[in-house]
Design an enzyme around this catalytic site. Sequence first.
Site, PDB file in Angstrom:
ATOM      1  N   ASN A  98     -39.079  50.988  31.949  1.00  6.66           N
ATOM      2  CA  ASN A  98     -39.395  52.189  32.720  1.00  6.66           C
ATOM      3  C   ASN A  98     -38.112  52.736  33.350  1.00  6.66           C
ATOM      4  O   ASN A  98     -37.570  52.136  34.275  1.00  6.66           O
ATOM      5  CB  ASN A  98     -40.432  51.805  33.789  1.00  6.66           C
ATOM      6  N   CYS A 126     -41.010  59.095  39.425  1.00  5.48           N
ATOM      7  CA  CYS A 126     -40.996  59.117  37.954  1.00  5.48           C
ATOM      8  C   CYS A 126     -41.480  60.456  37.396  1.00  5.48           C
ATOM      9  O   CYS A 126     -41.315  60.725  36.208  1.00  5.48           O
ATOM     10  CB  CYS A 126     -41.833  57.975  37.398  1.00  5.48           C
ATOM     11  N   HIS A 134     -44.987  59.482  30.493  1.00  4.52           N
ATOM     12  CA  HIS A 134     -44.042  58.635  31.219  1.00  4.52           C
ATOM     13  C   HIS A 134     -44.091  57.220  30.634  1.00  4.52           C
ATOM     14  O   HIS A 134     -45.162  56.632  30.470  1.00  4.52           O
ATOM     15  CB  HIS A 134     -44.393  58.621  32.706  1.00  4.52           C
TER      16      HIS A 134
END
Length: 326
Positions: free
Chosen positions: A272, A108, A242
């Site tokens: 996500n 990520c 994030h």
Amino acid sequence: MKIIGTGSALPEKVVTNEMLAGFLDTSDSWITSRTGIHTRHLLSTETLSELAITAAQSAIESSGLQPEEIDYLICSNVANSYVSPSMGSILLAPLGLCCPCFDLNGACAGLIYSLDIADAFIKTGKAKKILIVAAEEPSRFCNWHERETSVLFGDGASALVVTEGEGFKNFRLTGDTHTDVLYYKRSLEVTPYDRVEEKTMPLVMNGREVFKLAVRACIKDVDIILEKNGLTGEDIDLYLLHQANLRIIDSIREHLGQPKEKFPTNLQKYGNTSSASIGILIDELSRAGELKDGATLLLSAFGGGFVTGATILKWSTINYPEKKEE
Ligand code: UT7
């Protein structure tokens, strides 16, 4: 280095928490209270490379460059249907690019890792105009019979065009081996010499451990990068973090003692989307006119590995072309 073009693309299929509760032992109240996520966009009829192409085309278009002027493509991607060729190679011809490319798996944090490499390429003169594409399909890693992971993720792509300029200050990247807390294993062919058959194992995650690692590491990154630049939390106009879990973002915000308005989020809509998440946020905010010229932005991300990345930049307004009527 500075950002001169942005783009993003999401699958058409919107999946609500209620829809998931129709086949998993979960509920809208559990998902929203533990993560902040209400919906996610999941690939159904499109492919990941189609999303990546759309995101990249709008980033190139908004940069004012012609595809031939791009001299490097960096593609942030954990995995897609091909192990080889790279996602970057798949994107070159449809985008009209003729340049070197490679894929980077920074989980990520992959977009920030890609930006750091692009910055080094630009500083050394290796490349001048770089396209970064972050394209991820985490929905295809999950076991959809397990509620622990499948409710968290969404698919998506984002893209940035970067070139020389006075935008990015510096980067902080970290890495550490915690392979047990978050992993996804692919099948391996049996050979005459190794007959152990490896089957694909859908995403395995120890959510609590990842949560703790994420909060601890991001707080450290943010503190260190602020100090490195002689700044305090007050000096940052927007924190673009994030988009994994609202509670992780809140923990970082509480540590910094900064107001909610400085922490824009879109995980409520998209879940996500791994390394695509910060780029999607930048693209949406920039197109909505919410990134003011000269604003100081702090980006911070964490991901499986365990890896983290953070950077600070001064934003320069991008003039987006008018949308043509269909
Ligand atoms: O980009 C990196 C990707 N990963 C992450 O960012 C994940 C970071 N971690 C998290 O976001 C959180 O740890 C989760 C959202 C994954 C879980 O939240 P939590 O508050 O840490 O919950 P938990 O894992 O401690 O589970 C609490 C309970 C458990 O039941 P018991 O043992 O208390 O009876 C779980 O079985 O919630 C249960 N549970 C669920 N219940 C309904 C776990 N998943 C679900 C679900 N729906 N989807």
